[in-house]
Design a protein around this motif. Structure first.
Motif, mmCIF file in Angstrom:
data_model
loop_
_atom_site.group_PDB
_atom_site.id
_atom_site.type_symbol
_atom_site.label_atom_id
_atom_site.label_comp_id
_atom_site.label_asym_id
_atom_site.label_seq_id
_atom_site.Cartn_x
_atom_site.Cartn_y
_atom_site.Cartn_z
ATOM 1 N N UNK A 240 6.547 -35.066 91.722
ATOM 2 C CA UNK A 240 6.798 -35.032 90.273
ATOM 3 C C UNK A 240 8.271 -35.179 89.922
ATOM 4 N N UNK A 241 9.064 -35.688 90.843
ATOM 5 C CA UNK A 241 10.507 -35.817 90.575
ATOM 6 C C UNK A 241 10.770 -36.887 89.511
ATOM 7 N N UNK A 242 11.907 -36.741 88.814
ATOM 8 C CA UNK A 242 12.270 -37.738 87.802
ATOM 9 C C UNK A 242 12.408 -39.153 88.381
ATOM 10 N N UNK A 243 12.307 -40.108 87.492
ATOM 11 C CA UNK A 243 12.507 -41.540 87.718
ATOM 12 C C UNK A 243 11.377 -42.166 88.542
ATOM 13 N N UNK A 244 11.081 -41.613 89.732
ATOM 14 C CA UNK A 244 10.020 -42.215 90.530
ATOM 15 C C UNK A 244 9.014 -41.177 91.015
ATOM 16 N N UNK A 245 8.117 -40.711 90.123
ATOM 17 C CA UNK A 245 7.053 -39.819 90.592
ATOM 18 C C UNK A 245 6.103 -40.602 91.504
ATOM 19 N N UNK A 246 5.328 -39.874 92.293
ATOM 20 C CA UNK A 246 4.429 -40.523 93.250
ATOM 21 C C UNK A 246 3.478 -41.512 92.571
ATOM 22 N N UNK A 247 2.931 -41.130 91.411
ATOM 23 C CA UNK A 247 1.990 -42.047 90.733
ATOM 24 C C UNK A 247 2.638 -43.396 90.439
ATOM 25 N N UNK A 248 3.902 -43.377 90.030
ATOM 26 C CA UNK A 248 4.557 -44.648 89.702
ATOM 27 C C UNK A 248 4.760 -45.478 90.963
ATOM 28 N N UNK A 249 5.170 -44.815 92.056
ATOM 29 C CA UNK A 249 5.356 -45.552 93.315
ATOM 30 C C UNK A 249 4.036 -46.158 93.777
ATOM 31 N N UNK A 250 2.949 -45.389 93.635
ATOM 32 C CA UNK A 250 1.635 -45.906 94.039
ATOM 33 C C UNK A 250 1.227 -47.079 93.133
ATOM 34 N N UNK A 251 1.543 -46.971 91.850
ATOM 35 C CA UNK A 251 1.308 -48.084 90.918
ATOM 36 C C UNK A 251 2.014 -49.346 91.393
ATOM 37 N N UNK A 252 3.313 -49.175 91.710
ATOM 38 C CA UNK A 252 4.090 -50.325 92.163
ATOM 39 C C UNK A 252 3.453 -50.963 93.396
ATOM 40 N N UNK A 253 3.112 -50.101 94.375
ATOM 41 C CA UNK A 253 2.508 -50.633 95.592
ATOM 42 C C UNK A 253 1.243 -51.416 95.275
ATOM 43 N N UNK A 254 0.363 -50.826 94.471
ATOM 44 C CA UNK A 254 -0.921 -51.498 94.256
ATOM 45 C C UNK A 254 -0.734 -52.764 93.416
ATOM 46 N N UNK A 255 0.158 -52.722 92.433
ATOM 47 C CA UNK A 255 0.353 -53.917 91.595
ATOM 48 C C UNK A 255 1.058 -55.042 92.354
ATOM 49 N N UNK A 256 1.761 -54.678 93.429
ATOM 50 C CA UNK A 256 2.397 -55.700 94.260
ATOM 51 C C UNK A 256 1.322 -56.608 94.869
ATOM 52 N N UNK A 257 0.132 -56.037 95.094
ATOM 53 C CA UNK A 257 -0.931 -56.788 95.769
ATOM 54 C C UNK A 257 -2.043 -57.269 94.850
ATOM 55 N N UNK A 258 -2.388 -56.457 93.857
ATOM 56 C CA UNK A 258 -3.560 -56.810 93.039
ATOM 57 C C UNK A 258 -3.536 -56.074 91.698
ATOM 58 N N UNK A 259 -4.214 -56.669 90.713
ATOM 59 C CA UNK A 259 -4.389 -55.989 89.429
ATOM 60 C C UNK A 259 -5.599 -55.054 89.462
ATOM 61 N N UNK A 260 -6.396 -55.176 90.521
ATOM 62 C CA UNK A 260 -7.600 -54.357 90.640
ATOM 63 C C UNK A 260 -7.238 -52.876 90.812
ATOM 64 N N UNK A 261 -7.723 -52.034 89.912
ATOM 65 C CA UNK A 261 -7.330 -50.620 89.919
ATOM 66 C C UNK A 261 -7.957 -49.832 91.074
ATOM 67 N N UNK A 262 -8.931 -50.443 91.765
ATOM 68 C CA UNK A 262 -9.557 -49.741 92.888
ATOM 69 C C UNK A 262 -8.527 -49.447 93.977
ATOM 70 N N UNK A 263 -7.598 -50.364 94.190
ATOM 71 C CA UNK A 263 -6.575 -50.132 95.209
ATOM 72 C C UNK A 263 -5.672 -48.966 94.791
ATOM 73 N N UNK A 264 -5.317 -48.929 93.518
ATOM 74 C CA UNK A 264 -4.489 -47.826 93.011
ATOM 75 C C UNK A 264 -5.167 -46.480 93.266
#
Ligand SMILES: *[C@@H]1O[C@H](CO)[C@@H](O)[C@H](O)[C@H]1NC(C)=O
Ligand SMILES: *[C@@H]1O[C@H](CO)[C@@H](O)[C@H](O)[C@H]1NC(C)=O
Length: 412
Positions: A240-264
């Motif tokens: 839950x740290x500022x600027x890059x919480x885990x959810x945002x990092x996971x978003x970035x990772x999944x969006x790097x590969x696909x728009x499909x939310x199943x990967x997220x």
């Protein structure tokens, strides 16, 4: 009536304070400034979620405002000549020193890759523009700030390939000669996702026998280096740290590969690994690769493995396989591929989900015999190097930038 307004006013104030206030560790300097800065990011992220929910615009399209707010047109000044060019078709902003130390002198060069989770950011943002100018004036070096294309419009491997093409094209005798660059003094560098691209391109190039001109150094600022274990101690500690919480990092990772939310969703639960990936777990085993001080009280368990990718993630073989591609996860190469790498600088921050990615890479590079300088900031947070522009300027950003440039001066 007046009492009523006062009550409303006080209620609003406490709501705002409640919203802005976050339990940020005491050690972090300028805590209130960081809370205020982060409340902007959190608000934007909530708006982005809402916008996606009601089908207005996708999350990342809204988050892209972060880039637009700081976007500028880079122009020449009295010391730095700025041009916008293409290298093998890929855009880059080129910064060159105007003062020449005699025409015979060859210069150093830094190929810089901005951060932003492969989805956000631009070489034309003011913090990157300032950083490039500082490198040019302090090192009399040429800086290529690469405008690689971004996800989700361009998924992996497009951002990586854009970077690869620029580096490959630049590292030719005749191109380097055009910029008066010494072929033996070229570095690649980047922050966050840019550090990921820098590490990946260094690996790919150094292992190509036909590549004549090699990189001299790689400088990685809080890099992202692996997608298989998103529950390392730093991911847990800093979720839950500022600027890059885990959810945002996971978003970035999944969006790097696909728009499909199943990967997220699978990545959020750390259940995104296929049985083939499990043979790679040894390369990211933090119980073996992290010095004990960073393991803290966390107990190691290997990431879980999905027996065949079924359920809602069925048909997503492509993205799942890409996660383990070393061009996306540079920590996953065997030791033999690390050995030929150029000397490295790795900056890590205590309060960063990506801390352990960087530290594990330091351990593995050193074990392979690569010369590594590791700078760890005990009070650092992810993204700090970007915060050099008023009103979100942080003292720690100045220290980090100065130390980073000092390393380049002494090692490039
Ligand atoms: C990780 O490392 C620990 C300690 O070195 C070892 O006991 C464990 O078997 C390793 N696990 C994997 C998946 O490599
Ligand atoms: C790790 O395991 C030990 C011993 O089983 C336990 O006391 C400790 O609470 C665990 N740590 C975490 C963070 O779960």
């Amino acid at each position: 009536m007046r009492l009523g307004s006062i009550v409303v006013f006080v209620a609003l104030c406490s709501l705002t304070a409640y919203y802005i206030y976050e339990p940020i560790p005491e050690e972090i300097e300028e805590r209130w400034k960081l809370m205020l800065t982060n409340s902007f990011f959190r608000t934007l992220s909530h708006l982005a979620d809402l916008s996606e929910l009601v089908g207005l615009k996708d999350y990342m399209d809204v988050m892209y405002a972060v880039t637009l707010i700081e976007r500028i047109v880079p122009v020449s000044d009295e010391r730095v000549q700025v041009t916008e060019e293409r290298f093998d078709g890929v855009e880059a902003v080129v910064y060159q020193p105007k003062l020449r130390g005699g025409d015979a002198d060859l210069r150093r060069a830094v190929i810089y890759l901005h951060g932003g989770g492969w989805c956000l950011g631009s070489s034309r943002m003011s913090p990157y523009d300032l950083l490039a100018r500082q490198i040019v004036t302090e090192l009399n070096a040429v800086v290529l700030s690469v405008e690689y294309r971004l996800a989700p419009a361009h998924h992996f491997p497009v951002p990586y390939e854009d970077v690869y093409r620029v580096v490959k094209h630049f590292l030719q005798k005749w191109v380097l000669a055009q910029y008066s660059v010494d072929p033996e003094r070229v570095a690649v560098s980047g922050d966050s996702a840019g550090g990921n691209l820098a590490a990946a391109v260094s690996q790919q190039l150094q292992n190509e026998p036909a590549q004549q001109i090699k990189l001299k150094a790689q400088a990685l600022i809080y890099p992202v280096l692996q997608a298989l274990d998103l529950n390392t101690p730093s991911y847990q500690q800093n979720q839950d740290m500022p600027i890059l919480p885990r959810t945002l990092m996971v978003r970035f990772w999944s969006e790097y590969f696909t728009r499909d939310k199943a990967l997220f969703r699978a990545m959020m639960a750390n259940t995104h690994n296929s049985p083939e990936s499990s043979r790679l777990f040894k390369f990211i085993n933090w119980s073996a690769l992290l010095p004990e001080a960073y393991q803290k009280d966390y107990n190691y368990s290997a990431p879980s493995v999905a027996q065949g990718i079924g359920g809602e993630a069925a048909g997503m073989d492509g993205p799942f396989r890409s996660l383990a591609d070393p061009r996306a996860s540079p920590l996953l190469v065997p030791d033999a591929d690390l050995f030929p790498l150029p000397k490295a600088y790795v900056l890590t921050c205590e309060y960063d989900v990506l801390r352990d990615d960087g530290i594990m890479y330091v351990t593995r590079l050193r074990a392979a015999g690569v010369q590594v300088t590791h700078e760890h900031y005990d009070t650092g947070f992810h993204g700090a190097v970007m915060f050099t522009v008023w009103p979100t300027d942080f003292l720690i950003a100045r220290r980090m930038t100065d130390n980073y440039i000092k390393w380049l001066r002494e090692n490039l």
